[in-house]
Design an enzyme around this catalytic site. Structure first.
Site, PDB file in Angstrom:
ATOM      1  N   SER A  38       0.801  -1.219   0.000  1.00  0.00           N
ATOM      2  CA  SER A  38       0.000   0.000   0.000  1.00  0.00           C
ATOM      3  C   SER A  38       0.834   1.269   0.000  1.00  0.00           C
ATOM      4  O   SER A  38       0.350   2.335  -0.410  1.00  0.00           O
ATOM      5  CB  SER A  38      -0.922   0.011   1.219  1.00  0.00           C
ATOM      6  OG  SER A  38      -0.176  -0.215   2.415  1.00  0.00           O
ATOM      7  N   HIS A 247      -1.017   5.595   6.938  1.00  0.00           N
ATOM      8  CA  HIS A 247      -0.491   5.720   5.583  1.00  0.00           C
ATOM      9  C   HIS A 247      -0.291   7.200   5.268  1.00  0.00           C
ATOM     10  O   HIS A 247      -0.944   8.055   5.866  1.00  0.00           O
ATOM     11  CB  HIS A 247      -1.457   5.115   4.563  1.00  0.00           C
ATOM     12  CG  HIS A 247      -1.469   3.619   4.571  1.00  0.00           C
ATOM     13  ND1 HIS A 247      -2.232   2.895   5.455  1.00  0.00           N
ATOM     14  CD2 HIS A 247      -0.811   2.711   3.808  1.00  0.00           C
ATOM     15  CE1 HIS A 247      -2.036   1.604   5.239  1.00  0.00           C
ATOM     16  NE2 HIS A 247      -1.184   1.464   4.256  1.00  0.00           N
TER      17      HIS A 247
END
Length: 266
Positions: A38, A247
């Site tokens: 990711s 993230h």
């Protein structure tokens, strides 16, 4: 998923300073493949290609931004949210060939279970957080090196002429920062320490392979971690969409990862 300090295993590179690779951007054509998890696909931007499904590939990822900025003649965007080393080997190498001259990859965090570590550290006591981080660190130091070696060797086999730039993970927290609520500084320190061990392990394995380079993004994210007084380039925990948690936001990819990669590629 998670995490960051180049140690002795990366002696081929100056600590926290990026190794200069052969500059594929200067070639007449750039055939570029972006692999991994990711942190390559661009999770955290909230903006994903409609055909990428659960892989969550984003036009605001550092990879897509680099391909556009450098007018890549071919761009194989195979990275996928949640990918482990085995997923890279089984499902992401089909687009590589002898004409591929640049590969980027971030992988290893999911193998070590760092998403679970982050969740557990939120819910556990300081000592409980320390325990789960320590377990993940043990895995990273004992099992992950072999998995990375196999992955890097397979990439080299499929793309024998490519420069391979392996991006690490940022630290997540500024310890002693501006956050009043949330994790204790003790837990933040444990998590950052796990990030450092993950990055140092990746760097040490990268150093074994010719024309592979470890790209350390921690300096770029410094002062932009969670709890930094300035703008944070990382999402904190979001229980409504945990996938986005921990993230980079779009600015993290654009102003953290991309300029760091540019320092290497030119």
């Amino acid at each position: 998923m998670s995490l960051p300090r180049i140690l002795a295993g990366a002696a081929a590179c100056a600590a926290a300073v990026l190794c200069l690779s052969a500059i594929p951007a200067a070639a007449a054509t750039v055939s570029f493949a972006a692999l991994g998890d990711s942190y390559t696909s661009g999770v955290g931007t909230g903006d994903y290609y409609s055909d990428s499904g659960s892989c969550d590939r984003s036009p605001e990822s550092y990879a897509a931004l680099w391909a556009t900025a450098h007018s890549a003649s071919a761009f194989d965007f195979a990275a996928c949210s949640g990918a482990r080393t085995a997923d890279v080997i089984s499902g992401q190498l089909g687009g590589l060939s002898s004409s591929t001259n640049l590969v980027t990859i971030t992988v290893g965090g999911n193998d070590a279970g760092f998403s679970t570590v982050m969740e557990d550290c939120i819910l556990e006591t300081d000592s409980g957080c320390h325990s789960v981080v320590t377990n993940a660190e043990n895995y990273v130091q004992t099992t992950l090196p072999g998995l990375l070696d196999t992955t890097y060797a397979d990439i080299r086999g499929h793309a024998p002429n490519a420069t391979v730039d392996v991006l690490g993970y940022p630290r997540f927290y500024q310890v002693g920062g501006s956050c009043i609520l949330g994790l204790s500084d003790t837990k933040r320190g444990y998590i950052n320490g796990g990030a450092d061990i993950l990055d140092s392990t990746i760097a040490a394995q990268v150093a074994k392979f010719s024309n592979f380079h470890f790209v350390d993004v921690r300096t770029a994210f410094s002062t932009h971690e969670i709890c930094s007084p300035g703008e944070a380039w990382l999402h904190s925990v979001d229980w409504t969409d945990f996938t986005e948690s921990y993230h980079p936001v779009a600015d993290g990819y654009r102003y953290g990862d991309l300029p760091t990669l540019d320092t290497v590629t030119g």
